[in-house]
Design an enzyme around this catalytic site. Structure first.
Site, mmCIF file in Angstrom:
data_model
loop_
_atom_site.group_PDB
_atom_site.id
_atom_site.type_symbol
_atom_site.label_atom_id
_atom_site.label_comp_id
_atom_site.label_asym_id
_atom_site.label_seq_id
_atom_site.Cartn_x
_atom_site.Cartn_y
_atom_site.Cartn_z
ATOM 1 N N VAL A 29 0.873 -1.171 0.000
ATOM 2 C CA VAL A 29 0.000 0.000 0.000
ATOM 3 C C VAL A 29 0.918 1.231 0.000
ATOM 4 O O VAL A 29 1.781 1.340 0.864
ATOM 5 C CB VAL A 29 -0.893 0.019 1.258
ATOM 6 N N THR A 30 0.773 1.999 -1.018
ATOM 7 C CA THR A 30 -0.205 1.950 -2.083
ATOM 8 C C THR A 30 0.419 1.305 -3.329
ATOM 9 O O THR A 30 1.637 1.358 -3.512
ATOM 10 C CB THR A 30 -0.696 3.372 -2.445
ATOM 11 N N VAL A 88 2.580 3.683 -5.475
ATOM 12 C CA VAL A 88 3.848 4.211 -4.965
ATOM 13 C C VAL A 88 4.658 3.094 -4.311
ATOM 14 O O VAL A 88 5.768 2.790 -4.736
ATOM 15 C CB VAL A 88 3.623 5.385 -3.974
ATOM 16 N N CYS A 89 4.114 2.457 -3.299
ATOM 17 C CA CYS A 89 4.884 1.509 -2.483
ATOM 18 C C CYS A 89 5.108 0.162 -3.153
ATOM 19 O O CYS A 89 6.083 -0.521 -2.852
ATOM 20 C CB CYS A 89 4.191 1.303 -1.138
ATOM 21 N N THR A 90 4.195 -0.245 -4.054
ATOM 22 C CA THR A 90 4.300 -1.553 -4.698
ATOM 23 C C THR A 90 5.040 -1.474 -6.027
ATOM 24 O O THR A 90 5.906 -2.293 -6.321
ATOM 25 C CB THR A 90 2.900 -2.160 -4.933
#
Length: 193
Positions: free
Chosen positions: A113-114, A117-119
């Protein structure tokens, strides 16, 4: 092309930034559905005794702590979680990158998440490094449906396999009649009641 199945023996799971604050920003999916799917993945990994890495970013800020349930489901991984200080791509964090490589697995299951951005960035980095990556699209979300769609398309266009929580659990189970398969089907049944 042969189907190259992910199993508990050949894969590791990376759960990235499932933090209560960040999850609240991910409006492309209801919070409770996102939480349910994330916890289903964690429970499945625990049943299968898979290597799991947890990471968080800036827990003391608005991103908040990891989901509290992770502490009881994956206690060792929770205690060893890698706390990043604002590094967007988890693979740019030396401790996280070293931990991923230390799993010794060439197949990686990622949920974060998110998604936008994070994945997306660690998934792209790992795919470019030659890892076989599956992203569990519904155990992550983004601030908008468009942001989520673009991130998922970007990953898929770069050779990353997209999957769902149920689909992944079924793939890892292989059979519902094994002792582990029976426990995994219980995770699915409990989650949807």
């Amino acid at each position: 092309m042969a189907f190259n199945k992910f199993t508990a023996e050949n894969a590791a799971m990376l759960l990235i930034d499932h933090q209560v604050g960040t999850m609240g920003w991910a409006k492309s999916m209801p919070f409770e559905e996102l939480k349910r799917n994330t916890l289903m993945l964690a429970k499945s990994a625990a049943i299968l005794n898979m290597p799991v890495l947890l990471t968080s970013s800036m827990e003391e800020h608005t991103q908040g702590p990891l989901l509290e349930e992770m502490r009881s489901i994956l206690p060792a991984a929770f205690e060893k979680r890698i706390k990043r200080m604002g590094i967007v791509n988890a693979m740019d964090d030396d401790n996280f990158a070293a931990a991923v490589r230390a799993t010794g697995k060439s197949k990686l299951i990622i949920a974060g998440v998110t998604n936008d951005v994070c994945t997306v960035y660690p998934a792209l980095t790992l795919a470019a490094e030659g890892f076989d990556v599956q992203v569990v699209a519904d155990a992550g979300a983004s601030p908008t449906k468009m942001a989520d769609d673009i991130a998922l398309r970007r990953m898929e266009n770069n050779g990353i396999t997209l999957t769902t929580t149920n689909q992944l659990i079924a793939e890892l189970a292989g059979s519902w009649t094994t002792p582990q398969g029976e426990k995994l089907i219980q995770v699915l049944m409990e989650s949807f009641q």
